[in-house]
Design a protein around this motif. Structure first.
Motif, PDB file in Angstrom:
ATOM      1  N   ILE A 186      34.264  28.323  55.888  1.00  0.00           N
ATOM      2  CA  ILE A 186      35.654  28.338  55.414  1.00  0.00           C
ATOM      3  C   ILE A 186      35.702  27.793  53.992  1.00  0.00           C
ATOM      4  O   ILE A 186      34.992  26.839  53.667  1.00  0.00           O
ATOM      5  CB  ILE A 186      36.552  27.478  56.319  1.00  0.00           C
ATOM      6  N   VAL A 187      36.513  28.398  53.149  1.00  0.00           N
ATOM      7  CA  VAL A 187      36.746  27.898  51.793  1.00  0.00           C
ATOM      8  C   VAL A 187      38.187  27.417  51.698  1.00  0.00           C
ATOM      9  O   VAL A 187      39.118  28.140  52.052  1.00  0.00           O
ATOM     10  CB  VAL A 187      36.479  28.987  50.735  1.00  0.00           C
ATOM     11  N   GLU A 233      54.150  32.589  54.160  1.00  0.00           N
ATOM     12  CA  GLU A 233      54.569  33.833  54.808  1.00  0.00           C
ATOM     13  C   GLU A 233      54.161  35.053  53.989  1.00  0.00           C
ATOM     14  O   GLU A 233      53.609  36.025  54.524  1.00  0.00           O
ATOM     15  CB  GLU A 233      56.083  33.828  55.005  1.00  0.00           C
ATOM     16  N   LEU A 234      54.401  35.030  52.687  1.00  0.00           N
ATOM     17  CA  LEU A 234      54.077  36.162  51.822  1.00  0.00           C
ATOM     18  C   LEU A 234      52.576  36.439  51.801  1.00  0.00           C
ATOM     19  O   LEU A 234      52.146  37.595  51.854  1.00  0.00           O
ATOM     20  CB  LEU A 234      54.584  35.889  50.402  1.00  0.00           C
ATOM     21  N   ILE A 235      51.785  35.379  51.735  1.00  0.00           N
ATOM     22  CA  ILE A 235      50.330  35.557  51.711  1.00  0.00           C
ATOM     23  C   ILE A 235      49.845  36.172  53.015  1.00  0.00           C
ATOM     24  O   ILE A 235      49.065  37.130  53.024  1.00  0.00           O
ATOM     25  CB  ILE A 235      49.624  34.204  51.475  1.00  0.00           C
ATOM     26  N   LYS A 236      50.318  35.639  54.129  1.00  0.00           N
ATOM     27  CA  LYS A 236      49.853  36.123  55.435  1.00  0.00           C
ATOM     28  C   LYS A 236      50.237  37.580  55.642  1.00  0.00           C
ATOM     29  O   LYS A 236      49.423  38.388  56.141  1.00  0.00           O
ATOM     30  CB  LYS A 236      50.438  35.262  56.553  1.00  0.00           C
ATOM     31  N   ARG A 237      51.436  37.947  55.275  1.00  0.00           N
ATOM     32  CA  ARG A 237      51.877  39.339  55.456  1.00  0.00           C
ATOM     33  C   ARG A 237      51.075  40.287  54.574  1.00  0.00           C
ATOM     34  O   ARG A 237      50.719  41.396  55.003  1.00  0.00           O
ATOM     35  CB  ARG A 237      53.367  39.458  55.151  1.00  0.00           C
ATOM     36  N   SER A 238      50.789  39.874  53.342  1.00  0.00           N
ATOM     37  CA  SER A 238      50.005  40.716  52.449  1.00  0.00           C
ATOM     38  C   SER A 238      48.602  40.935  52.985  1.00  0.00           C
ATOM     39  O   SER A 238      48.085  42.058  52.991  1.00  0.00           O
ATOM     40  CB  SER A 238      49.946  40.081  51.056  1.00  0.00           C
ATOM     41  N   VAL A 239      47.976  39.866  53.450  1.00  0.00           N
ATOM     42  CA  VAL A 239      46.632  39.959  54.006  1.00  0.00           C
ATOM     43  C   VAL A 239      46.622  40.804  55.290  1.00  0.00           C
ATOM     44  O   VAL A 239      45.744  41.632  55.499  1.00  0.00           O
ATOM     45  CB  VAL A 239      46.042  38.574  54.266  1.00  0.00           C
ATOM     46  N   ASP A 240      47.625  40.596  56.132  1.00  0.00           N
ATOM     47  CA  ASP A 240      47.698  41.347  57.394  1.00  0.00           C
ATOM     48  C   ASP A 240      47.871  42.846  57.147  1.00  0.00           C
ATOM     49  O   ASP A 240      47.254  43.659  57.815  1.00  0.00           O
ATOM     50  CB  ASP A 240      48.846  40.834  58.260  1.00  0.00           C
ATOM     51  N   ARG A 241      48.716  43.183  56.168  1.00  0.00           N
ATOM     52  CA  ARG A 241      48.926  44.594  55.856  1.00  0.00           C
ATOM     53  C   ARG A 241      47.629  45.236  55.384  1.00  0.00           C
ATOM     54  O   ARG A 241      47.283  46.355  55.761  1.00  0.00           O
ATOM     55  CB  ARG A 241      50.015  44.755  54.775  1.00  0.00           C
ATOM     56  N   ASN A 242      46.903  44.510  54.539  1.00  0.00           N
ATOM     57  CA  ASN A 242      45.638  45.034  54.044  1.00  0.00           C
ATOM     58  C   ASN A 242      44.582  45.148  55.150  1.00  0.00           C
ATOM     59  O   ASN A 242      43.795  46.076  55.174  1.00  0.00           O
ATOM     60  CB  ASN A 242      45.112  44.142  52.911  1.00  0.00           C
ATOM     61  N   LEU A 297      37.125  35.967  45.760  1.00  0.00           N
ATOM     62  CA  LEU A 297      36.485  34.707  46.137  1.00  0.00           C
ATOM     63  C   LEU A 297      35.741  34.845  47.463  1.00  0.00           C
ATOM     64  O   LEU A 297      34.693  34.219  47.664  1.00  0.00           O
ATOM     65  CB  LEU A 297      37.536  33.590  46.229  1.00  0.00           C
ATOM     66  N   GLN A 298      36.277  35.666  48.342  1.00  0.00           N
ATOM     67  CA  GLN A 298      35.613  35.891  49.623  1.00  0.00           C
ATOM     68  C   GLN A 298      34.224  36.490  49.414  1.00  0.00           C
ATOM     69  O   GLN A 298      33.256  36.107  50.074  1.00  0.00           O
ATOM     70  CB  GLN A 298      36.460  36.806  50.498  1.00  0.00           C
ATOM     71  N   GLN A 299      34.122  37.421  48.472  1.00  0.00           N
ATOM     72  CA  GLN A 299      32.832  38.030  48.164  1.00  0.00           C
ATOM     73  C   GLN A 299      31.906  37.037  47.477  1.00  0.00           C
ATOM     74  O   GLN A 299      30.712  36.963  47.781  1.00  0.00           O
ATOM     75  CB  GLN A 299      33.036  39.269  47.289  1.00  0.00           C
ATOM     76  N   GLN A 300      32.444  36.263  46.536  1.00  0.00           N
ATOM     77  CA  GLN A 300      31.624  35.288  45.817  1.00  0.00           C
ATOM     78  C   GLN A 300      31.058  34.218  46.751  1.00  0.00           C
ATOM     79  O   GLN A 300      29.892  33.841  46.644  1.00  0.00           O
ATOM     80  CB  GLN A 300      32.446  34.624  44.717  1.00  0.00           C
ATOM     81  N   TYR A 301      31.898  33.758  47.664  1.00  0.00           N
ATOM     82  CA  TYR A 301      31.497  32.679  48.553  1.00  0.00           C
ATOM     83  C   TYR A 301      30.855  33.155  49.857  1.00  0.00           C
ATOM     84  O   TYR A 301      30.270  32.354  50.578  1.00  0.00           O
ATOM     85  CB  TYR A 301      32.719  31.822  48.920  1.00  0.00           C
ATOM     86  N   GLU A 302      31.014  34.436  50.161  1.00  0.00           N
ATOM     87  CA  GLU A 302      30.623  34.942  51.479  1.00  0.00           C
ATOM     88  C   GLU A 302      31.388  34.174  52.558  1.00  0.00           C
ATOM     89  O   GLU A 302      30.839  33.741  53.582  1.00  0.00           O
ATOM     90  CB  GLU A 302      29.118  34.818  51.709  1.00  0.00           C
ATOM     91  N   ALA A 303      32.682  34.000  52.318  1.00  0.00           N
ATOM     92  CA  ALA A 303      33.528  33.196  53.205  1.00  0.00           C
ATOM     93  C   ALA A 303      34.008  34.009  54.399  1.00  0.00           C
ATOM     94  O   ALA A 303      34.320  35.196  54.281  1.00  0.00           O
ATOM     95  CB  ALA A 303      34.729  32.654  52.434  1.00  0.00           C
ATOM     96  N   ASP A 304      34.094  33.349  55.543  1.00  0.00           N
ATOM     97  CA  ASP A 304      34.642  33.980  56.743  1.00  0.00           C
ATOM     98  C   ASP A 304      36.141  33.731  56.874  1.00  0.00           C
ATOM     99  O   ASP A 304      36.823  34.450  57.599  1.00  0.00           O
ATOM    100  CB  ASP A 304      33.933  33.433  57.983  1.00  0.00           C
ATOM    101  N   MET A 339      40.121  39.266  56.696  1.00  0.00           N
ATOM    102  CA  MET A 339      40.238  37.919  56.144  1.00  0.00           C
ATOM    103  C   MET A 339      41.127  37.064  57.053  1.00  0.00           C
ATOM    104  O   MET A 339      42.253  37.426  57.351  1.00  0.00           O
ATOM    105  CB  MET A 339      40.845  37.970  54.738  1.00  0.00           C
ATOM    106  N   LYS A 340      40.594  35.921  57.478  1.00  0.00           N
ATOM    107  CA  LYS A 340      41.369  34.997  58.307  1.00  0.00           C
ATOM    108  C   LYS A 340      41.918  33.867  57.442  1.00  0.00           C
ATOM    109  O   LYS A 340      41.274  33.433  56.483  1.00  0.00           O
ATOM    110  CB  LYS A 340      40.498  34.434  59.426  1.00  0.00           C
ATOM    111  N   LEU A 341      43.113  33.393  57.798  1.00  0.00           N
ATOM    112  CA  LEU A 341      43.782  32.357  57.018  1.00  0.00           C
ATOM    113  C   LEU A 341      44.168  31.175  57.894  1.00  0.00           C
ATOM    114  O   LEU A 341      44.613  31.343  59.033  1.00  0.00           O
ATOM    115  CB  LEU A 341      45.032  32.920  56.351  1.00  0.00           C
ATOM    116  N   SER A 342      44.014  29.980  57.337  1.00  0.00           N
ATOM    117  CA  SER A 342      44.420  28.750  57.997  1.00  0.00           C
ATOM    118  C   SER A 342      45.097  27.844  56.979  1.00  0.00           C
ATOM    119  O   SER A 342      45.197  28.195  55.795  1.00  0.00           O
ATOM    120  CB  SER A 342      43.206  28.052  58.618  1.00  0.00           C
ATOM    121  N   ILE A 343      45.542  26.675  57.429  1.00  0.00           N
ATOM    122  CA  ILE A 343      46.251  25.747  56.551  1.00  0.00           C
ATOM    123  C   ILE A 343      45.647  24.347  56.671  1.00  0.00           C
ATOM    124  O   ILE A 343      45.358  23.878  57.773  1.00  0.00           O
ATOM    125  CB  ILE A 343      47.756  25.684  56.910  1.00  0.00           C
TER     126      ILE A 343
END
Length: 334
Positions: free
Chosen positions: A219-220, A322-331, A296-303, A1-5
């Motif tokens: 992107i969603v 910061e918390l979101i990015k670290r959680s996603v990165d760990r996963n 939501l990624q599965q529902q939307y088929e989001a990249d 999962m990629k994240l942006s702002i």
């Protein structure tokens, strides 16, 4: 999962516009250190609380203050502008920062009808011209206007080697289909209209390779508030709840302080509006937010997800990203 702002550059109550602009620069630098993919600016006009009125300028400033993160617009209000002018602005940006600039455009009028008219210098509404302008913009960016087009001999300058990738922001299945047929990137505004998860599959099914992209990419965009505990996340989200309530009523667009929130009396209708607005958001601990985004990624088929956090507490806002990015990165590593 990629994240942006996506940054709407909101003014917190009691903070000056100058300070709000500086906060956006600092947040973008923070986002780059955290490893976010891209940092985009919205375009809003005639408000007292959103200072991102010139996203091209903001994106250029951010690019000069960072080294790697992609910068862009989410998005330029194309119905109000000339496709050639937009193409040349982003050619210039792409020349200054090769490989780092995204061009996201939207169909929004930019505010009330009077605001739209002032923005377009009194010209009639160009909302219905959006499909044509979008196609022409792609043609100017990549020098692919049809031979019979009246502007075929007009070339967008400077003629950079790598034009800014084109994206369209949308809320409907129609916009998704249009983006797919043109072969450009698509950004769905869950933070505005969360009830259409079929838009992204429609975009990908309709996608045709083009001069812009070989493969579809979606992107969603969504409101998110994250904290170490559920209780803290809920407390922080109150300022965003009240901000969305005021924006929805066409009132104050500054993010309210906790002190101001405490003084407000909510009607039952207000409380119901806040409950409905929560469908546009994900709020909670890092694990909860990650799991909700995965669903939501599965529902939307989001990249990719583009996050918005419009809360009053500046430090907590930084911490949320910061918390979101670290959680996603760990996963992702697991």
């Amino acid at each position: 999962m990629k994240l942006s702002i996506l940054d709407q550059a909101p003014i917190r109550r009691g903070v000056t516009p100058e300070d709000a602009l500086q906060e956006s620069i600092e947040l973008a630098q923070h986002a780059e250190k955290l490893g976010y993919e891209r940092y985009w600016f919205a375009e809003h006009h005639n408000t007292n609380g959103l200072v991102s009125v010139a996203p091209e300028i903001m994106a250029t400033r951010i690019a000069s203050a960072t080294e790697r993160i992609k910068v862009g617009t989410g998005g330029v209000l194309l119905p109000q502008y000339s496709p050639l002018k937009v193409a040349e602005t982003f050619h210039t940006m792409a020349g200054l920062f090769p490989g780092r600039v995204d061009l996201g455009v939207g169909r929004s009028p930019g505010g009330t009808e009077l605001t739209r008219s002032a923005l377009a210098d009194g010209a009639e509404s160009g909302m219905g011209e959006f499909p044509r302008k979008l196609s022409e913009l792609q043609g100017f960016l990549y020098n692919t206007l049809p031979r019979e087009h009246r502007y075929r001999s007009v070339k967008a300058s400077p003629r950079v080697k790598e034009p800014a990738p084109l994206w369209v922001l949308g809320l409907s299945e129609g916009s998704a289909k249009r983006a797919g047929e043109l072969g450009i990137g698509y950004v769905f505004g869950h933070f505005i209209s969360p009830a259409k998860p079929k838009a992204m599959p429609i975009y990908k099914e309709a996608f045709r390779p083009s001069v812009t992209r070989d493969t579809p990419y979606g992107i969603v965009c969504i409101f998110v508030v994250c904290a170490e505990t559920e209780e803290k996340a809920e407390a922080l989200a109150k300022s965003q709840d009240h901000w969305l309530l005021s924006v929805g009523k066409g009132r104050d667009t500054q993010v309210p302080s906790p002190e101001l929130i405490e003084k407000r009396q909510l009607t039952e209708a207000d409380k119901e509006t806040i409950r409905q607005n929560r469908k546009r958001c994900v709020i909670g601990t890092p694990e909860k937010v990650r799991l909700e985004l995965e669903k939501l990624q599965q529902q939307y088929e989001a990249d990719e997800f583009m996050l918005i956090t419009n809360i009053y507490d500046k430090e907590a806002k930084w911490k949320s990203y910061e918390l979101i990015k670290r959680s996603v990165d760990r996963n992702n590593i697991m």
